[in-house]
Enzyme design. Structure first.
Site, short mmCIF file in Angstrom:
data_model
loop_
_atom_site.label_atom_id
_atom_site.label_comp_id
_atom_site.label_asym_id
_atom_site.label_seq_id
_atom_site.Cartn_x
_atom_site.Cartn_y
_atom_site.Cartn_z
CG HIS A 191 -1.99 -0.67 1.30
ND1 HIS A 191 -2.94 -0.35 0.02
CD2 HIS A 191 -2.65 -1.66 2.07
CE1 HIS A 191 -3.90 -1.29 0.11
NE2 HIS A 191 -4.04 -1.91 1.45
CD GLU A 427 -2.62 -11.25 -16.22
OE1 GLU A 427 -1.84 -10.55 -15.40
OE2 GLU A 427 -3.64 -11.28 -16.26
CG ASP A 451 -0.58 -12.25 -12.19
OD1 ASP A 451 -0.07 -12.55 -11.10
OD2 ASP A 451 -1.38 -11.51 -12.67
CB CYS A 498 0.65 -3.29 -18.91
SG CYS A 498 -0.52 -4.90 -18.44
C1 PEP Z 1 0.56 -8.15 -14.32
O1 PEP Z 1 0.32 -9.09 -13.86
O2 PEP Z 1 1.61 -7.77 -14.76
C2 PEP Z 1 -0.52 -7.28 -14.43
C3 PEP Z 1 -0.25 -5.88 -14.95
O3 PEP Z 1 -1.48 -7.23 -13.84
P1 PEP Z 1 -1.80 -6.96 -12.11
O4 PEP Z 1 -0.53 -6.64 -11.55
O5 PEP Z 1 -3.02 -6.15 -11.78
O6 PEP Z 1 -2.06 -8.54 -11.67
MG MG Z 2 -1.73 -9.78 -13.52
#
Ligand code: PEP
Ligand code: MG
Length: 565
Positions: A191, A427, A451, A498
């Site tokens: 957080h 992912e 992920d 991302c």
């Molecule tokens: C990821 O898994 O890289 C991703 C961008 O999604 P989150 O972090 O929301 O799981």
């Molecule tokens: Mg993810």
């Protein structure tokens, strides 16, 4: 004085210099009296008044945070109020008091039991332990008339140093006065790290016990980019770090030296994140984590509320692409009103698209309706829809069918809509192996390295003990990325990224060389990555990618990357 460096995890690419103010919220309680000497009735009424006072404080801090940081961030205080009112926890405290334990000790003991339970669950559930800690420390402070450093009115130029900072601690920090913060514990997704990014504060977390050697009043440099804290920094060290941090915001698209355009977008969770993304020059949104619209409230947002939210993002980027990810919740992301099942391995359970095609199909349909309508609005041409955690072709086809059916319904009802660009996150290892089968059916892939690294390396994200293994510089992760880009090639399918890796400017050249078309990251790092793109030459980047792809260990990868800088 001799300069020395402590290493940790940088969570924003910003630096700051200031003097240390230690923050130790946890009260040291004296040993409790014998149970026979405890007047349970008066202790129960002390506990009751402490709860009332805590509720009033939380409400005041909530309103203050809503004004200073944003309504969505302020919602964390609602979660604290929920914990404060949780009957299971209060019953536990009251039972302990009935057993002859004074109120403050009963609070400490009972809350600590729940904190441990949450910590053992790991993942995002584990992060809730911070919220519980916050409520516990507040109650103990009230009960023991304790005082603590007032984070909201620290002297200008303070660097807050603490074992950990809870959400309400972090929300009180005023970026105009505080030079940054450093914590012993914590990771990139804690957080405190998320708040640091929202407030654009220099911050380094996870420094470890060595941080105890730093004393109140010491001058420190926080180098959020390198993830280091320099104690008693020399003037040239300060100059070097602050120079690098002063990256100019670049509005508008960027190209490599040889003219290849790379889209640099921001990841957003709440509508409040949009302003910072625009301010930092993001071309658009590469990941809108819509689950944040569903968190910290009593019921899901309806179609209209979602429609408005998606429109707001589209309007803010004025022609820039906005990639909206459908609801990505699961066992590790608590949404109390959804009654998620308890799972032994939430990361391997019913999450992401699995829930959208299963128990949350109603929510999914409402979301898709809102998205198709937003795509049909005046600004909607740049809306893209992305599915999380896809692992099989059946999931892709099933989700596509839901979208097509909703389009037919909207058509029949004469409601304006458009079919948006459609893509999936890569992912899971399954998605990588099957990427060549997926590519003809989608407009884009977006690689979620958080992920992907976790599943490829079987190393839980956010678990400090396996963070080296779960690093995106591992050759297995890099080869998975390369394989995904190759699978998309020739299929009219663009490839973005991302996950956190996209926001690491030291890797921009490599990612361009691997063939990524778009990079999306926390808004604060957008200028750094844009600057790195403009310094890249594609031929050199491709040569670098070829060398990195032949590396067989993470240290070889790191060596090649260091040499190239
Ligand atoms: C990821 O898994 O890289 C991703 C961008 O999604 P989150 O972090 O929301 O799981
Ligand atoms: Mg993810």
């Amino acid at each position: 004085m001799a300069e020395r460096t402590l290493n940790g995890i940088g969570v924003t690419p910003l630096s700051g210099v200031g003097s240390v103010v230690w923050y130790r919220p946890e009260a040291e309680l004296p040993d409790p009296p014998e149970p026979a000497d405890v007047d349970a009735e008066s202790e129960l009424s002390r506990f009751e008044s402490a709860r009332e006072q805590a509720a009033q404080e939380l409400k005041a801090e909530r309103d203050q945070t809503a004004e200073r940081v944003g309504e969505e961030e302020a919602a964390v205080f609602d979660a604290h109020i929920q914990f404060l009112n949780d009957p299971q926890i209060s019953d536990g405290v009251e039972e302990a008091i009935d057993g002859g334990i004074p109120a403050e000790h009963a609070v400490q003991e009972t809350f600590s039991g729940f904190i441990e339970q949450f910590e053992n669950m790991g993942g995002r559930m584990g992060e809730r332990a911070d919220d519980l800690r916050d409520v516990r420390d507040r109650l103990v402070r009230i009960l023991s008339d304790g005082e603590r450093v007032d984070l909201a009115s620290l002297p200008e130029g303070s660097v807050v140093v603490a074992e950990r900072l809870t959400p309400s601690d972090t929300a009180q920090l005023d970026p105009e006065r505080v030079a940054g913060f450093v914590t012993t514990t914590g990771g990139r997704t804690s957080h405190a790290a998320i708040f640091a990014r929202s407030l654009a504060l220099p911050a380094v977390v996870g420094v470890g016990d060595e941080l105890e050697s730093v004393e109140d009043g010491d001058e420190v440099l926080i180098d959020g980019e390198a993830g280091r804290v320099v104690v008693h920094p020399h003037d040239d060290t300060k100059a070097e770090a602050t120079e690098g941090a002063d990256v100019e915001v670049h509005d508008g698209e960027v190209e490599t030296k040889d003219g290849v355009e790379i889209e640099v977008a921001a990841n957003i969770g709440t509508l409040d994140d949009i302003d910072l993304a625009v301010e930092r020059g993001a071309d658009g949104v590469g990941l809108f984590r819509t689950e944040f619209l569903f968190l910290d409230r009593e019921s899901p947002p309806d179609e209209e509320e979602q429609y408005e939210a998606y429109l707001k993002a589209l309007e803010a980027f004025d022609g820039g692409r906005v990639v909206v990810r459908t609801l990505d919740i699961g066992g590790d992301k608590p949404i109390p009103y959804l009654d998620l099942p308890e799972e032994e391995n939430p990361f391997l359970g019913e999450r992401g698209i699995r829930r959208s095609l299963g128990p949350d199909s109603d929510l999914f349909e409402t979301q898709i309706r809102a998205l198709l309508r937003a795509a049909g609005s005046a600004d909607g041409a740049n809306l893209s829809v992305m599915l999380p955690l896809v692992a099989s072709l059946e999931e892709l086809h099933e989700a596509r069918e839901v979208i097509d059916d909703i389009a037919i319904d909207l058509d029949a009802l004469g409601i304006e809509y458009e079919l948006p660009e459609f893509g999936i996150m890569i992912e899971t290892p399954a998605a990588v192996f099957m990427a060549d089968e997926f590519a003809p059916h989608v407009d884009f892939f977006s690689i979620g390295t958080n992920d992907l690294a976790q599943y490829v390396m079987a190393a839980e994200r956010g678990n400090e003990r396996v963070s080296d293994l779960g690093d995106y510089r591992q050759p297995a992760v890099l080869r998975a990325i390369a394989k995904t880009v190759e699978a998309a090639d020739g299929n009219d399918c663009w490839v973005g990224m991302c996950g956190e890796m996209a926001g690491d400017p030291d890797l921009t050249e490599l990612l361009v060389g691997l063939g990524l078309d778009e990079l999306s990251m926390s808004a604060v790092t957008v200028p750094h990555v844009k600057a790195a793109v403009t310094e890249t030459d594609t031929a050199d980047a491709e040569a670098l990618a070829t060398r990195v792809r032949s590396a067989s260990t993470k240290s070889e990868v790191t060596e090649i990357l260091t040499e190239s800088q």
